[in-house]
Design a protein around this motif. Structure first.
Motif, PDB file in Angstrom:
ATOM      1  N   PRO A  38      37.969   7.982  62.651  1.00 46.99           N
ATOM      2  CA  PRO A  38      38.338   9.457  62.333  1.00 46.99           C
ATOM      3  C   PRO A  38      38.106   9.816  61.047  1.00 46.99           C
ATOM      4  O   PRO A  38      38.941   9.602  60.611  1.00 46.99           O
ATOM      5  N   THR A  42      45.308  11.051  57.833  1.00 45.46           N
ATOM      6  CA  THR A  42      44.890   9.058  56.935  1.00 45.46           C
ATOM      7  C   THR A  42      43.989   8.493  56.054  1.00 45.46           C
ATOM      8  O   THR A  42      44.078   8.016  54.935  1.00 45.46           O
ATOM      9  N   GLU A 166      39.231   8.302  73.151  1.00 47.81           N
ATOM     10  CA  GLU A 166      38.834   9.214  74.295  1.00 47.81           C
ATOM     11  C   GLU A 166      40.092  10.316  73.835  1.00 47.81           C
ATOM     12  O   GLU A 166      41.106  10.428  73.187  1.00 47.81           O
ATOM     13  N   GLY A 198      48.345  14.502  64.316  1.00 50.56           N
ATOM     14  CA  GLY A 198      48.860  15.528  62.672  1.00 50.56           C
ATOM     15  C   GLY A 198      48.415  17.141  63.087  1.00 50.56           C
ATOM     16  O   GLY A 198      48.780  17.729  64.166  1.00 50.56           O
ATOM     17  N   ILE A 204      48.026  20.785  71.193  1.00 51.69           N
ATOM     18  CA  ILE A 204      48.598  19.770  72.199  1.00 51.69           C
ATOM     19  C   ILE A 204      50.049  20.489  73.437  1.00 51.69           C
ATOM     20  O   ILE A 204      49.676  20.807  74.455  1.00 51.69           O
ATOM     21  N   ALA A 219      42.381  20.391  54.949  1.00 52.18           N
ATOM     22  CA  ALA A 219      42.103  19.383  52.937  1.00 52.18           C
ATOM     23  C   ALA A 219      41.275  19.147  52.477  1.00 52.18           C
ATOM     24  O   ALA A 219      40.690  18.917  53.653  1.00 52.18           O
ATOM     25  N   CYS A 324      39.947  18.046  56.219  1.00 49.48           N
ATOM     26  CA  CYS A 324      41.060  17.411  57.174  1.00 49.48           C
ATOM     27  C   CYS A 324      41.591  18.183  57.334  1.00 49.48           C
ATOM     28  O   CYS A 324      42.244  19.121  56.839  1.00 49.48           O
ATOM     29  N   LEU A 325      42.884  17.727  58.898  1.00 50.46           N
ATOM     30  CA  LEU A 325      43.578  18.656  58.917  1.00 50.46           C
ATOM     31  C   LEU A 325      44.684  17.651  58.726  1.00 50.46           C
ATOM     32  O   LEU A 325      44.876  17.036  58.939  1.00 50.46           O
TER      33      LEU A 325
HETATM   34  C1  LIG Z   1      43.808  15.008  50.044  1.00 56.71           C
HETATM   35  C2  LIG Z   1      45.304  14.510  50.296  1.00 56.71           C
HETATM   36  C3  LIG Z   1      46.282  13.792  49.867  1.00 56.71           C
HETATM   37  C4  LIG Z   1      47.257  12.868  50.267  1.00 56.71           C
HETATM   38  N1  LIG Z   1      48.574  12.331  49.817  1.00 56.71           N
HETATM   39  C5  LIG Z   1      49.156  11.611  50.435  1.00 56.71           C
HETATM   40  C6  LIG Z   1      50.228  10.793  49.795  1.00 56.71           C
HETATM   41  O1  LIG Z   1      49.868   9.813  48.319  1.00 56.71           O
HETATM   42  N2  LIG Z   1      51.398   9.607  50.525  1.00 56.71           N
HETATM   43  C7  LIG Z   1      51.850  10.135  52.081  1.00 56.71           C
HETATM   44  O2  LIG Z   1      52.906  10.191  51.945  1.00 56.71           O
HETATM   45  N3  LIG Z   1      51.027  12.069  52.538  1.00 56.71           N
HETATM   46  C8  LIG Z   1      49.936  12.162  51.743  1.00 56.71           C
HETATM   47  N4  LIG Z   1      48.838  13.027  52.594  1.00 56.71           N
HETATM   48  C9  LIG Z   1      49.456  12.799  53.704  1.00 56.71           C
HETATM   49  C10 LIG Z   1      48.974  12.064  54.677  1.00 56.71           C
HETATM   50  O3  LIG Z   1      48.136  11.366  53.937  1.00 56.71           O
HETATM   51  C11 LIG Z   1      48.932  12.856  56.671  1.00 56.71           C
HETATM   52  O4  LIG Z   1      50.365  13.231  56.502  1.00 56.71           O
HETATM   53  C12 LIG Z   1      49.492  11.784  57.381  1.00 56.71           C
HETATM   54  O5  LIG Z   1      47.548  11.183  57.073  1.00 56.71           O
HETATM   55  C13 LIG Z   1      49.315  12.114  58.537  1.00 56.71           C
HETATM   56  O6  LIG Z   1      49.391  11.471  59.816  1.00 56.71           O
HETATM   57  P1  LIG Z   1      48.921  11.703  61.150  1.00 56.71           P
HETATM   58  O7  LIG Z   1      48.687  10.459  62.350  1.00 56.71           O
HETATM   59  O8  LIG Z   1      50.552  12.921  60.811  1.00 56.71           O
HETATM   60  O9  LIG Z   1      47.909  12.099  61.062  1.00 56.71           O
HETATM   61  P2  LIG Z   1      46.129  11.983  61.048  1.00 56.71           P
HETATM   62  O10 LIG Z   1      45.937  11.238  60.145  1.00 56.71           O
HETATM   63  O11 LIG Z   1      45.615  13.071  61.254  1.00 56.71           O
HETATM   64  O12 LIG Z   1      46.227  11.572  62.430  1.00 56.71           O
HETATM   65  C14 LIG Z   1      45.749  12.330  63.608  1.00 56.71           C
HETATM   66  C15 LIG Z   1      44.830  11.960  64.669  1.00 56.71           C
HETATM   67  O13 LIG Z   1      44.947  12.162  66.145  1.00 56.71           O
HETATM   68  C16 LIG Z   1      44.181  12.480  66.705  1.00 56.71           C
HETATM   69  N5  LIG Z   1      43.975  13.472  67.883  1.00 56.71           N
HETATM   70  C17 LIG Z   1      44.138  14.875  67.684  1.00 56.71           C
HETATM   71  N6  LIG Z   1      43.962  15.247  68.571  1.00 56.71           N
HETATM   72  C18 LIG Z   1      43.700  14.302  69.620  1.00 56.71           C
HETATM   73  C19 LIG Z   1      43.173  14.390  71.261  1.00 56.71           C
HETATM   74  N7  LIG Z   1      43.366  15.950  72.358  1.00 56.71           N
HETATM   75  N8  LIG Z   1      43.146  12.924  71.693  1.00 56.71           N
HETATM   76  C20 LIG Z   1      43.156  11.673  70.558  1.00 56.71           C
HETATM   77  N9  LIG Z   1      43.616  12.421  69.661  1.00 56.71           N
HETATM   78  C21 LIG Z   1      43.456  12.605  68.851  1.00 56.71           C
HETATM   79  C22 LIG Z   1      42.911  12.547  65.417  1.00 56.71           C
HETATM   80  O14 LIG Z   1      41.778  12.313  65.881  1.00 56.71           O
HETATM   81  C23 LIG Z   1      43.553  11.938  64.182  1.00 56.71           C
HETATM   82  O15 LIG Z   1      43.450  10.652  63.947  1.00 56.71           O
HETATM   83  C24 LIG Z   1      48.018  13.088  51.736  1.00 56.71           C
HETATM   84  C25 LIG Z   1      46.631  13.867  52.649  1.00 56.71           C
HETATM   85  C26 LIG Z   1      45.323  14.607  51.962  1.00 56.71           C
HETATM   86  C27 LIG Z   1      45.174  15.285  52.330  1.00 56.71           C
END
Ligand SMILES: Cc1cc2nc3c(=O)[nH]c(=O)nc-3n(C[C@H](O)[C@H](O)[C@H](O)COP(=O)(O)OP(=O)(O)OC[C@H]3O[C@@H](n4cnc5c(N)ncnc54)[C@H](O)[C@@H]3O)c2cc1C
Length: 385
Positions: A38, A42, A166, A198, A204, A219, A324-325
């Motif tokens: 992915p 993250t 999936e 995310g 969804i 981002a 990424c989103l």
């Molecule tokens: C440059 C940058 C620096 C950052 N630095 C920090 C930091 O220092 N500290 C901090 O706390 N945060 C930081 N963040 C924010 C942090 O990275 C995110 O908020 C966090 O990783 C989000 O995690 P998540 O699980 O919500 O989303 P994601 O990591 O985006 O995971 C969501 C997952 O859902 C999956 N998905 C989506 N739709 C479907 C579907 N229909 N079926 C199956 N799977 C699906 C995607 O493929 C993805 O893998 C940073 C972000 C960026 C871009």
């Protein structure tokens, strides 16, 4: 027909931490991730643990729980998350008054130390003294976000959890109950489905008529291979313009997704991982279409130019631009709980400082599920658009 106690949608840090905590309670859990490799938020995160950032009793408590979890996580999961304590250095631009900026941090649990230009450059010798009027120093934690995510997933599988690559196409609905999901290849059933997708969580939920104050930015950042040069701290700007844009987000017409840029913020920041590679960021753009095409060359040029002002030695490092989103909710640190209108549907997304808040909240969530489900927060009309 395949039945589970819980289905978790999304294998970023929110979905992985929650799957692990639910499996630890002995529940039969399926984690669905749409990509084998992915390109999610993250993976491209700096990995910073802002445990100083609690502003009220609950968030301060969660920060404490979060840092304690991280301090012991490698041992608990049986895989190295590369946790370390590290200074966060927040840069103050020349046009801003350092004392006023420092005062704006008084609301946080731990107050920063105000540094003059010389002290800031002693702490971080790669800083350009001509571009700052001072700096703020805070104690921060740091992990390798992708390795931590993998560690959670490996420990989850060891507990008997299942991961399938999936894509969830839609939620299965019977009357006002969500009874599972339909993916690209299968149908899976469960009384409990939690969305941890995310930036795609919003779409969804919209497919079953739920519209929440849950949005996303596109981002952009540059990842480099390991290099010789050494950065001592995690560098970020003291004034986060992104938060100002995010507070206006409702006005951006999310019902008619657009791929053009509605808001665009560049915040020069840098972190070096233990293997010597860097993440250089970060552009945050509001484009209401999650599939919008990004102008990679222009974003890379902007990041290099702005990083070059603050940390000139990093401007020309070899590296690749990624997009990424990143999910967020403008009025709180996260959106977590059961969706009131649809039985069996839950959300765990929209975090600020996700890496510090998601692990303790995943643990609390699993405790509520098994011990006292009355405590699970309810996401209802009051936090609706
Ligand atoms: C440059 C940058 C620096 C950052 N630095 C920090 C930091 O220092 N500290 C901090 O706390 N945060 C930081 N963040 C924010 C942090 O990275 C995110 O908020 C966090 O990783 C989000 O995690 P998540 O699980 O919500 O989303 P994601 O990591 O985006 O995971 C969501 C997952 O859902 C999956 N998905 C989506 N739709 C479907 C579907 N229909 N079926 C199956 N799977 C699906 C995607 O493929 C993805 O893998 C940073 C972000 C960026 C871009």
């Amino acid at each position: 027909m395949k039945n589970y106690d819980w289905i978790v949608i999304g294998g970023g840090i929110t979905g992985s931490a929650l799957s692990y905590e639910l499996a630890k309670k002995g529940l039969k859990v399926l984690l669905l991730e749409k990509e084998l490799n992915p390109q999610n938020a993250t993976r491209y995160s700096y990995g910073g643990l802002a445990y100083w950032s609690g502003t009220d009793k609950l968030s301060r408590q969660l920060c404490q729980e979060g840092i304690e979890i991280h301090r012991n996580l490698s041992e608990e999961l049986g895989t190295d998350t590369e946790f370390r304590e590290l200074d966060l250095l927040l840069t103050i631009p020349t046009e801003d008054d350092p004392k006023t900026v420092a005062q704006s941090y008084n609301k946080f649990a731990i107050h920063p130390q105000l540094l003059d230009v010389q002290q800031a450059c002693e702490l971080e010798p790669l800083l350009n003294p001509n571009e700052i009027s001072g700096g703020l120093k805070l104690p921060h934690g740091h992990i390798h976000p992708q390795k931590t995510n993998q560690a959670y997933q490996q420990a989850f599988v060891k507990l008997g959890g299942e991961i399938k690559i999936e894509s969830v196409r839609q939620l299965l609905q019977k009357g006002n109950a969500i009874t599972g999901v339909i993916t690209s290849t299968e149908e899976y059933h469960s009384q409990h489905t939690v969305v941890c997708a995310g930036g795609l969580s919003r779409s969804i939920l919209q497919k079953v008529g739920i519209t929440l104050d849950l949005y996303f930015t596109h981002a952009q950042l540059i990842m480099t291979p390991p290099v010789e040069i050494k950065l001592r701290t995690l560098v970020m700007p003291a004034i986060l313009k992104r938060l100002m844009v995010e507070s206006d987000v409702k006005e951006f017409g999310w019902d008619n997704p657009r791929s053009d840029i509605i808001a665009d913020v560049m915040e020069p920041g840098a972190i070096q991982f233990l293997d010597g590679s860097f993440c250089l960021g970060q552009i945050s753009q509001i484009r209401t279409d999650p599939m919008a095409k990004i102008d990679i060359m222009s974003s890379e040029k902007t990041i290099r130019k702005e990083i070059g002002k603050i940390l000139p030695a990093l401007q020309e490092l070899p590296g690749t631009l990624h997009n990424c989103l990143v999910a967020f909710t403008p009025y709180s640190n996260y959106l977590m709980g059961k969706i009131e209108e649809l039985t069996g549907l839950y959300l765990f997304s929209g975090f600020t400082s996700t890496l510090i808040f998601a692990p303790p909240l995943a643990r609390r969530f699993a405790n509520w599920v098994t011990k006292d489900s009355e405590q699970i927060p309810v996401i209802n009309q009051s936090i609706r658009i």
